[in-house]
Scaffold this active site. Structure first.
Site, PDB file in Angstrom:
ATOM      1  N   SER A 303       0.262  -9.754  -1.506  1.00 24.69           N
ATOM      2  CA  SER A 303       0.257  -8.782  -2.512  1.00 24.69           C
ATOM      3  C   SER A 303      -0.213  -7.512  -2.107  1.00 24.69           C
ATOM      4  O   SER A 303      -0.673  -7.646  -0.358  1.00 24.69           O
ATOM      5  CB  SER A 303      -0.023  -8.757  -3.767  1.00 24.69           C
ATOM      6  OG  SER A 303      -1.402  -8.370  -3.313  1.00 24.69           O
ATOM      7  N   LYS A 304       0.431  -6.070  -2.145  1.00 24.45           N
ATOM      8  CA  LYS A 304      -0.617  -5.339  -1.400  1.00 24.45           C
ATOM      9  C   LYS A 304      -2.204  -5.357  -1.012  1.00 24.45           C
ATOM     10  O   LYS A 304      -2.413  -5.457  -0.192  1.00 24.45           O
ATOM     11  CB  LYS A 304      -0.541  -3.786  -1.828  1.00 24.45           C
ATOM     12  CG  LYS A 304       0.620  -3.348  -1.742  1.00 24.45           C
ATOM     13  CD  LYS A 304       0.387  -1.224  -2.221  1.00 24.45           C
ATOM     14  CE  LYS A 304       1.624  -1.110  -2.451  1.00 24.45           C
ATOM     15  NZ  LYS A 304       2.893  -0.568  -3.303  1.00 24.45           N
ATOM     16  N   ARG A 305      -2.750  -6.113  -2.361  1.00 30.85           N
ATOM     17  CA  ARG A 305      -4.191  -6.244  -2.312  1.00 30.85           C
ATOM     18  C   ARG A 305      -4.671  -7.362  -1.213  1.00 30.85           C
ATOM     19  O   ARG A 305      -5.391  -7.635  -0.985  1.00 30.85           O
ATOM     20  CB  ARG A 305      -4.910  -6.915  -3.519  1.00 30.85           C
ATOM     21  CG  ARG A 305      -6.000  -5.619  -3.927  1.00 30.85           C
ATOM     22  CD  ARG A 305      -6.365  -5.760  -5.264  1.00 30.85           C
ATOM     23  NE  ARG A 305      -4.139  -5.817  -6.410  1.00 30.85           N
ATOM     24  CZ  ARG A 305      -4.821  -6.157  -7.137  1.00 30.85           C
ATOM     25  NH1 ARG A 305      -5.823  -7.411  -7.365  1.00 30.85           N
ATOM     26  NH2 ARG A 305      -3.911  -6.100  -8.165  1.00 30.85           N
ATOM     27  N   SER A 306      -3.884  -8.213  -1.220  1.00 28.67           N
ATOM     28  CA  SER A 306      -3.906  -9.720  -0.425  1.00 28.67           C
ATOM     29  C   SER A 306      -3.171 -10.073   1.505  1.00 28.67           C
ATOM     30  O   SER A 306      -2.637 -10.487   1.666  1.00 28.67           O
ATOM     31  CB  SER A 306      -3.400 -10.846  -1.005  1.00 28.67           C
ATOM     32  OG  SER A 306      -1.941 -10.658  -1.531  1.00 28.67           O
ATOM     33  N   GLY A 307      -2.394  -8.584   1.864  1.00 32.73           N
ATOM     34  CA  GLY A 307      -2.622  -7.720   3.187  1.00 32.73           C
ATOM     35  C   GLY A 307      -0.794  -7.457   3.237  1.00 32.73           C
ATOM     36  O   GLY A 307      -0.426  -7.723   4.952  1.00 32.73           O
TER      37      GLY A 307
END
Ligand code: GLU
Length: 630
Positions: A303-307
Site C-alpha cells: 500500500s502507499k504506506r508499505s512501499g
C-alpha cells in the site's frame, strides 16, 4: 510419437526400454513431442500464443501508476510485442466519484517515461475507439438493452436505502456471504410491462444481470477457479447511467478484440461474473492470467504506506526507467523459467525476446534487488552517455541541487560554502579563495559540473542530490574556520601517527624508506610539510593547469609510496601488522576531511593548486597543535 523416430539408434533402444528415465534426462530431442522435456505442470498456454496477441492495460484514473500497475502494464506490453500483436491503453473512468484530477495526464506521462508505448489509446486513437470508457456510454447502453430484451437482465428499482438495509440484514444473518452475493433478486419479479412503465415514468433504476450460477473459469496462473457461492444478480448499469467495471470491461475487451488479459490476482474473484457475461453474449472470453499481488516482507499487500509508491518517486530518485521495468518484470516472473544461468539484467528488447506466460502463483514478496539492477543498468547507461545527454538529463537537477544546498547553507550557516569560481583570471575548474556568488549559469560552472560528474561517475547511482553531497568538497570551498573544524573532527586515525615507536621506524628504514627519519614519520606536521613542500615547489605551475598531469601523479604517488606501508599503531601502542595506504589516506584527510570520493590526482587537478595548498596549510595548522612525541 512422430519425432521419436529421429532419435539416434542407441538412445532410441534405451527409450523403449526405460522411457521415464530417458525423459527425465531432458535430452535435446530433435522433433520432440510437445509434452517432452518441459516441466510437469507446463502447458502450451503458458508458452506464448502462436498468433499475435492483443493486450491492454486498463487503469482507472483514480490514482497514479505504481509498481504493481506498472508491472501489469509491462506484462501486457511484453506479451503483445513478443507475439507481434498490439498493446492498447484503455482508460476505465466509469467511477466518476473517485476520479483524481491529474491522474489521466500523469498515467500517460509515467508510462511514456517508462518506455511502454501503446499502439492504440485515448490520445493516439485506433480503429476501436474511443479508448475512454466515459465516451462509450452509448455502447454499454446498447448492450445492456440487448440483455434486457433477451431477458438476461432486468431493471432494479430498489432505492439505495433499501439496498443498504438488505446489506445490513445479510451481514447480520449470513456474514460469510456478505460483500459479494447479497442482492435478493426482488426486482427480478417485476413484470416486463410494469418495468417499462416505471422506467417511462422516470423512476430511477439500475440494470442487473440475471446470474446463471457458479461458472468455472480457467486461468493460466491459478488453473480452474470458481467462487464458493452462487453469484448474485450484479449491477451492470448504475443509477447514474454509467456501467459498472465488470460490464464495461467485458464489453470493451470484446469490442476491442482483446485476446489476452494479464491483470492482478485481485480481479480473479470478478472473473466468474465476466465469464457469465461472455456466455450471455455468446462471445469468446479472452485468455486470463492473474498475476500474484505484490506484498512486503511481512506478507502484507503493498500500500502507499508499505512501499507501493507511485512511479514518480522512483523517477525523482534517479532510478532509470529500464531499471525499474527490469525490477518489476522479475516480481513473479523469471526469464529462465527457473533455469540457472539466464541473465536477469535485460533491456526491453531482451525482455520481449525472453517473454513467456509462466508466472509465479500466489503473492509476490517484493525483492530488494532494485539497487543492484539500477547499478547494472546505470553502468550500461553511463558508458554510452554523451555530453549533450549529460546536459539534458542531469545538469539541470545538478544545478538545482547545488543551488538548493547553497541557499540552505546561507540561511543556516551550515557546512557548505559557495565557491564555484566566476572570475575569469583563474583556470576553469578551480575554486575561489573568497566566497564568491554562485553563478551556475556560467559556462565555467557548466564545464566544472561536467568535469566532476565525469570524474566520479562510477559512483553515480542516479541520485543527483546524494552525488552532489558526496562531492561537496569538490563543489564548495570551505572557509578556513569551517575547514579547521571539519579536519579536526576527522583527524583521529592520523593523530596516532606521532606515537609510532622507534622499532617501526627502524623497520621502515631497513625496507628502504631511506628518506624518512623517525621524526618525519612520527609527526603529522612533518607529513603535512612534506606534501606541502613537494606540491608547492617541485611541481611546475603548468602541470596544475593540464587536465591530466603526469608530473603531479608521479610526485603524489612517490610521496604516498614512501609512507605506503606504515603500519597502524593501536590505541595501546601495539602496532597492527597490516600495512595501510597511509599516504593516500593522509592526503584525503587534508583535502577532503577523509570523505570518500573520486581518484585523488584528478580531484586535485579539479580543485586547482591554490585550493589544494590552502587546504594543506589548514591541515598543517591543525597538525602543529597536536601534542608531540617525547
Ligand atoms: N480498471 C481496472 C483497474 O483499475 C482494470 C482491471 C482489469 O484489468 O480488468 O485495475
Amino acid at each position: 510419437m512422430r519425432g521419436l523416430f529421429q532419435l539416434p539408434g542407441p538412445l532410441r533402444r534405451e527409450l523403449w526400454a526405460h522411457p521415464a528415465k530417458v525423459f527425465k534426462r531432458q535430452y535435446a530431442f530433435k522433433g520432440r513431442p510437445e509434452h517432452i522435456g518441459k516441466p510437469k505442470d507446463d502447458t502450451k498456454d503458458t508458452l506464448l500464443p502462436t498468433t499475435p496477441a492483443r493486450t491492454r492495460f486498463a487503469p482507472s484514473p483514480t490514482g497514479y501508476l505504481h509498481l504493481g500497475s506498472l508491472r501489469t502494464a509491462l506484462y501486457n506490453y511484453l506479451l503483445a510485442k513478443a507475439t507481434g500483436g498490439q498493446f492498447l491503453l484503455r482508460l476505465e473512468d466509469t467511477d466518476q466519484s473517485r476520479l483524481v484530477r491529474d491522474a489521466e495526464p500523469r498515467l500517460y506521462e509515467d508510462l511514456k517515461w517508462a518506455g511502454l508505448n501503446w499502439d492504440e489509446g485515448p490520445d493516439v486513437g485506433g480503429a476501436f475507439g474511443s479508448y475512454k470508457q466515459s465516451e462509450r456510454l452509448h455502447i454499454y447502453h446498447q448492450h445492456a438493452n440487448d440483455l434486457l430484451s433477451s431477458g438476461q437482465a432486468y431493471r432494479c428499482f430498489c432505492t439505495p436505502g433499501e439496498l443498504d438495509a438488505l446489506r445490513q440484514y445479510n451481514m447480520e444473518n449470513s456474514p460469510e456471504s456478505s460483500g459479494h452475493g447479497n442482492y435478493n433478486g426482488k426486482c427480478n419479479h417485476v413484470s416486463a410491462s410494469e418495468s417499462d412503465r416505471r422506467a417511462a415514468n422516470g423512476e430511477p433504476y439500475c440494470i442487473r444481470f440475471k446470474s446463471t450460477g457458479k461458472p468455472e473459469v480457467r486461468d493460466l496462473v491459478y488453473g480452474r477457479y470458481s467462487r464458493p457461492e452462487k453469484e448474485d444478480d450484479f449491477i451492470i448499469i448504475k443509477r447514474d447511467g454509467f456501467p459498472t467495471y465488470h460490464f464495461a470491461n467485458v464489453v470493451d475487451d470484446h469490442a476491442m478484440g482483446v485476446t489476452h488479459v494479464v491483470r492482478g490476482a485481485e480481479w480473479l474473484v470478478s472473473t466468474p461474473r465476466h465469464a457469465m457475461l461472455y456466455d450471455a453474449f455468446k462471445w469468446t472470453a479472452p485468455t486470463f492470467a492473474h498475476v500474484g499481488l505484490l506484498c512486503n516482507s511481512a506478507g502484507q499487500k503493498l500500500s502507499k504506506r508499505s512501499g507501493d509508491i507511485d512511479i514518480s518517486s522512483y523517477r525523482n530518485k534517479g532510478i532509470l526507467p529500464i531499471a525499474l521495468l527490469n525490477y518489476a518484470v522479475l516480481l513473479g516472473w523469471s526469464p529462465g523459467r527457473g533455469e540457472k544461468g539466464t541473465s536477469e539484467i535485460m533491456d526491453l528488447e531482451e525482455m520481449v525476446k525472453k517473454f513467456h506466460l509462466r508466472f509465479t502463483k500466489g503473492n509476490i514478496k517484493i525483492s530488494n534487488k532494485l539497487p543492484f539492477i539500477q547499478s547494472k543498468h546505470m553502468s550500461r547507461h553511463l558508458a554510452s552517455l554523451t555530453e549533450p545527454g549529460f546536459e539534458s538529463l542531469y545538469l539541470p537537477s545538478m544545478k538545482e541541487t547545488v543551488s538548493n544546498l547553497n541557499s540552505k547553507r546561507d540561511a543556516s550557516s551550515g557546512p557548505l560554502v559557495p565557491g564555484l569560481r566566476t572570475s575569469s583570471e583563474k583556470p576553469a575548474g578551480t575554486l575561489e579563495t573568497e566566497v564568491a556568488p554562485l553563478d551556475l549559469a556560467s559556462p565555467k560552472a557548466h564545464a566544472y559540473l561536467l568535469a566532476f560528474f565525469t570524474l566520479d561517475k562510477k559512483a553515480f547511482d542516479g541520485d543527483i542530490p546524494k552525488f552532489v553531497v558526496r562531492n561537496e568538497y569538490l563543489i564548495w570551498q570551505p572557509e578556513s574556520d569551517l575547514l579547521t573544524t571539519t579536519l579536526s573532527a576527522s583527524l583521529s586515525p592520523f593523530a596516532s601517527l606521532h606515537l609510532l615507536n622507534g622499532d617501526v621506524v627502524k623497520d621502515m628504514k631497513s625496507e628502504g624508506s631511506k628518506t624518512l627519519s623517525s621524526e618525519t614519520i612520527a609527526a603529522p606536521t612533518a607529513l603535512v610539510d612534506m606534501f606541502e613542500a613537494v606540491l608547492e615547489r617541485e611541481i611546475p605551475e603548468e602541470a596544475w593547469a593540464s587536465s591530466s598531469s603526469f608530473a603531479l601523479e608521479d610526485k603524489i604517488n612517490g610521496l604516498c609510496q614512501r609512507i605506503f606501508a606504515l603500519p597502524l599503531p593501536g590505541a595501546d601502542g601495539a602496532v597492527t601488522p597490516a600495512p595501510k595506504l597511509w599516504g593516500y589516506h593522509f592526503l584525503r584527510w587534508m583535502l577532503f576531511a577523509g570523505k570518500p570520493g573520486p581518484a585523488m590526482v584528478p580531484s586535485m587537478l579539479l580543485l586547482g593548486r591554490d585550493e589544494v595548498l590552502r587546504r594543506i596549510k589548514v591541515a598543517g595548522e591543525i597538525a602543529r597543535q597536536l601534542p608531540t612525541t617525547q
